[in-house]
Scaffold this motif. Structure first.
Motif, mmCIF file in Angstrom:
data_model
loop_
_atom_site.group_PDB
_atom_site.id
_atom_site.type_symbol
_atom_site.label_atom_id
_atom_site.label_comp_id
_atom_site.label_asym_id
_atom_site.label_seq_id
_atom_site.Cartn_x
_atom_site.Cartn_y
_atom_site.Cartn_z
ATOM 1 N N SER A 247 0.841 -1.206 0.000
ATOM 2 C CA SER A 247 0.000 0.000 0.000
ATOM 3 C C SER A 247 0.868 1.244 0.000
ATOM 4 N N ALA A 248 0.246 2.355 -0.366
ATOM 5 C CA ALA A 248 0.953 3.630 -0.309
ATOM 6 C C ALA A 248 1.010 4.049 1.161
ATOM 7 N N GLY A 249 2.004 3.571 1.857
ATOM 8 C CA GLY A 249 2.178 3.869 3.276
ATOM 9 C C GLY A 249 1.106 3.254 4.159
ATOM 10 N N GLY A 250 1.199 3.587 5.437
ATOM 11 C CA GLY A 250 0.195 3.111 6.385
ATOM 12 C C GLY A 250 -1.156 3.740 6.082
ATOM 13 N N ALA A 251 -1.130 4.992 5.620
ATOM 14 C CA ALA A 251 -2.380 5.689 5.312
ATOM 15 C C ALA A 251 -3.151 4.935 4.222
ATOM 16 N N ALA B 55 -2.925 1.771 3.555
ATOM 17 C CA ALA B 55 -3.396 0.498 4.111
ATOM 18 C C ALA B 55 -4.705 0.710 4.873
ATOM 19 N N ILE B 56 -4.754 1.752 5.688
ATOM 20 C CA ILE B 56 -5.955 2.038 6.489
ATOM 21 C C ILE B 56 -7.128 2.347 5.554
ATOM 22 N N SER B 57 -6.832 3.156 4.557
ATOM 23 C CA SER B 57 -7.867 3.554 3.605
ATOM 24 C C SER B 57 -8.430 2.331 2.853
ATOM 25 N N PRO C 59 -5.862 12.294 9.943
ATOM 26 C CA PRO C 59 -6.204 11.761 8.613
ATOM 27 C C PRO C 59 -7.263 10.643 8.637
ATOM 28 N N TYR C 60 -7.507 10.012 9.782
ATOM 29 C CA TYR C 60 -8.606 9.029 9.830
ATOM 30 C C TYR C 60 -9.908 9.713 9.390
ATOM 31 N N THR C 61 -10.107 10.947 9.848
ATOM 32 C CA THR C 61 -11.328 11.676 9.473
ATOM 33 C C THR C 61 -11.331 11.958 7.974
ATOM 34 N N ILE D 37 0.001 0.233 13.438
ATOM 35 C CA ILE D 37 1.254 0.000 14.177
ATOM 36 C C ILE D 37 2.390 0.900 13.677
ATOM 37 N N ALA D 38 2.014 2.093 13.197
ATOM 38 C CA ALA D 38 3.018 2.983 12.588
ATOM 39 C C ALA D 38 4.251 3.204 13.464
ATOM 40 N N TYR D 39 4.069 3.203 14.798
ATOM 41 C CA TYR D 39 5.189 3.562 15.694
ATOM 42 C C TYR D 39 5.750 2.374 16.482
ATOM 43 N N ILE D 40 5.405 1.164 16.061
ATOM 44 C CA ILE D 40 5.736 -0.018 16.869
ATOM 45 C C ILE D 40 7.236 -0.177 17.126
ATOM 46 N N PHE E 242 0.882 -1.780 8.165
ATOM 47 C CA PHE E 242 2.348 -1.747 8.249
ATOM 48 C C PHE E 242 2.860 -0.549 7.436
ATOM 49 N N SER E 243 3.822 0.147 8.003
ATOM 50 C CA SER E 243 4.350 1.328 7.316
ATOM 51 C C SER E 243 5.865 1.381 7.420
ATOM 52 N N MET E 244 6.522 1.745 6.326
ATOM 53 C CA MET E 244 7.983 1.923 6.382
ATOM 54 C C MET E 244 8.359 3.357 6.737
ATOM 55 N N SER E 245 7.347 4.216 6.890
ATOM 56 C CA SER E 245 7.624 5.647 7.102
ATOM 57 C C SER E 245 8.476 5.911 8.326
ATOM 58 N N LYS E 246 8.063 5.418 9.474
ATOM 59 C CA LYS E 246 8.765 5.737 10.723
ATOM 60 C C LYS E 246 9.849 4.695 11.002
ATOM 61 N N GLY E 247 9.471 3.417 10.972
ATOM 62 C CA GLY E 247 10.391 2.342 11.342
ATOM 63 C C GLY E 247 11.650 2.312 10.494
ATOM 64 N N ALA F 122 11.475 6.212 6.068
ATOM 65 C CA ALA F 122 11.249 6.300 4.615
ATOM 66 C C ALA F 122 9.933 7.033 4.338
ATOM 67 N N TYR F 123 9.694 8.068 5.143
ATOM 68 C CA TYR F 123 8.404 8.779 5.161
ATOM 69 C C TYR F 123 7.792 9.051 3.775
ATOM 70 N N GLY F 124 8.588 9.713 2.931
ATOM 71 C CA GLY F 124 8.023 10.161 1.649
ATOM 72 C C GLY F 124 8.068 9.092 0.574
ATOM 73 N N GLN F 125 8.598 7.928 0.902
ATOM 74 C CA GLN F 125 8.707 6.863 -0.106
ATOM 75 C C GLN F 125 7.390 6.117 -0.293
ATOM 76 N N ARG F 126 6.435 6.403 0.581
ATOM 77 C CA ARG F 126 5.064 5.909 0.494
ATOM 78 C C ARG F 126 4.986 4.386 0.339
ATOM 79 N N THR F 127 5.565 3.696 1.257
ATOM 80 C CA THR F 127 5.563 2.228 1.172
ATOM 81 C C THR F 127 5.065 1.602 2.475
#
Ligand SMILES: Cc1ncc(COP(=O)(O)O)c(C=O)c1O
Length: 409
Positions: free
Chosen positions: A105-109, A111-113, A135-137, A223-226, A255-260, A263-268
């Motif tokens: 997915s394009a980041g965790g966002a 995936a949630i979407s 962004p949930y809203t 789990i963005a900050y796990i 699952f997001s690669m942004s924080k862990g 790779a924030y802007g890589q959208r993975t």
């Protein structure tokens, strides 16, 4: 006012308060000098000189990657080795006994979407806690859903099971599909983590409800900050609890690669599904893939390849983990400076376990934030409080901050 957009899109305006605050902080840094401005608004790790950091091994791997690997298309579902790595990384030693599939997915966002889109109907209400990532809203509004909240914390500053349980029961009376988003560990904005005992209680509520109905309950665990917990291995132990659940409960992980992996802007990222039922999980994989195809086609191949490479080489994985740990320690030190001072000056802070952010509940957050801006301190004003980014405030600037916030409130 003349409008040319279709009715469902009319009146949409995105006000990114946080972005505005961040821009104002940058402007102030230019005007008054970086050392005279506290930018506590940014949700990314900076070192103590205020420079955004990238984990060195992540940088090295990206810079030495063949260009073809970076620019090529990838399968819509994601590169298979990436999906395997995403699953390994998510569960660590606590993989549930269940069927598990992942779709990139394009980041965790993203995936949630995707989870919201496929596991609720247009017009349905999605449930989350009252302190939540805004962004949930946006995701709900954009997809024709509503967002309802339960109280995250009770008077003892622990997970408010009663509020959660009542909301779940009420919503199941109203609709056939219920998506629940829970952000833990290291919840944004508070830094709260749901304990294993609290997970047991949450699951008890959901399982009991699932026995009374054929309706579908989908849990989205954000789990963005796990990876920023004190013990990232142990932080995953709650995941084992999602074994052998009834087939009308689907558990998903964003699952997001942004924080862990910085790779924030890589959208993975990936949406990872867990189900006791093979048909349910195959359906999950199919529908999620179609949504991905329709929304963004395929995601960043280079970044997916990066995770696959790291997980294919134990020495690289060890390096990444220890590099991350160094910054984890730095964030912890900064948070401790703030929390100790907060205690001294009797500034009430919401329960912080670890992670990027610390939150103070207060009335009129905008006013408090403006008063702090007058002192060149930029925080994130939320609807019920203000958020401090321990991930990005240099340790030296953490001293005195709690006192100034207390005064501003
Ligand atoms: C609570 C929470 N969930 C999910 C995300 C997902 O981020 P991304 O879409 O960059 O992976 C973020 C990022 O700030 C977040 O704070």
């Amino acid at each position: 006012m003349e409008t040319r957009v279709a009715p469902h899109a009319q009146g949409k305006v995105y006000v990114d308060k946080l972005f505005g605050t961040g821009m104002a902080a940058k402007q102030a840094s230019i005007q008054y000098g970086k050392e005279n401005v506290v930018d506590a608004s940014m949700g990314a790790i900076t070192d103590d000189t205020g420079t955004l950091i990238c984990l060195p091994t992540v940088e090295e791997q990206l810079r030495t990657m063949p260009i073809q690997e970076m620019i090529s298309y990838s399968p819509v579902a994601g590169i298979p080795t990436f999906l395997e790595a995403a699953i390994k990384h998510t569960f660590g030693e606590y993989r549930p006994d269940a069927y598990i599939r992942a779709v990139a997915s394009a980041g965790g966002a993203g995936a949630i979407s995707n989870a919201i889109w496929n596991y609720s109907n247009v017009g349905d209400t999605i449930l989350t806690h009252d302190w939540y990532w805004t962004p949930y809203t946006t995701i709900c509004n954009e997809t024709g859903r509503f967002l309802r909240t339960f109280e995250l914390l009770n008077n003892e500053m622990q997970f408010n099971l009663e509020s959660f349980s009542t909301s779940v029961k009420n919503l199941l009376l109203e609709q056939d599909y219920l998506v629940i988003i829970l952000n833990s560990p290291n919840h944004n904005p508070t830094g709260y983590s749901i304990s294993n005992k609290e997970w047991d209680e949450i699951l008890k509520v959901i399982v009991e409800e699932s026995h009374n109905t054929t309706k579908t309950i989908t849990l989205v665990v954000d789990i963005a900050y796990i990876d920023y917990t004190s013990n990232p291995i142990q932080a995953r132990s709650f995941m084992k609890k999602f074994s052998d659940l009834p087939s009308n409960i689907l558990v998903t992980f964003a699952f997001s690669m942004s924080k862990g992996f910085t790779a924030y802007g890589q959208r993975t990222g990936a949406l990872i599904g867990v189900s006791s039922d093979k048909t349910v999980i195959e359906e999950f994989e199919n529908v999620t893939l179609v949504t991905s195809r329709a929304r963004w086609s395929n995601v960043n191949r280079g970044c997916m390849s990066l995770l696959a490479t790291i997980y294919n080489d134990d020495s690289l994985l060890t390096k990444v983990n220890s590099e991350r740990e160094k910054y984890n320690t730095l964030i912890k030190e900064r948070a401790n400076i703030f929390l100790q001072e907060a205690k001294r000056v009797d500034l009430k802070v919401l329960p912080y376990y670890s992670g990027f952010f610390i939150t103070i509940s207060c009335k009129n957050p905008e006013d408090v934030s403006n008063r702090l801006i007058d002192q060149k301190i930029f925080v994130a004003p939320l609807s019920m409080g203000i958020r401090i980014a321990a991930c990005s405030v240099p340790s030296t600037q953490m001293y005195g901050l709690a006192t100034k916030i207390k005064d501003a409130i």
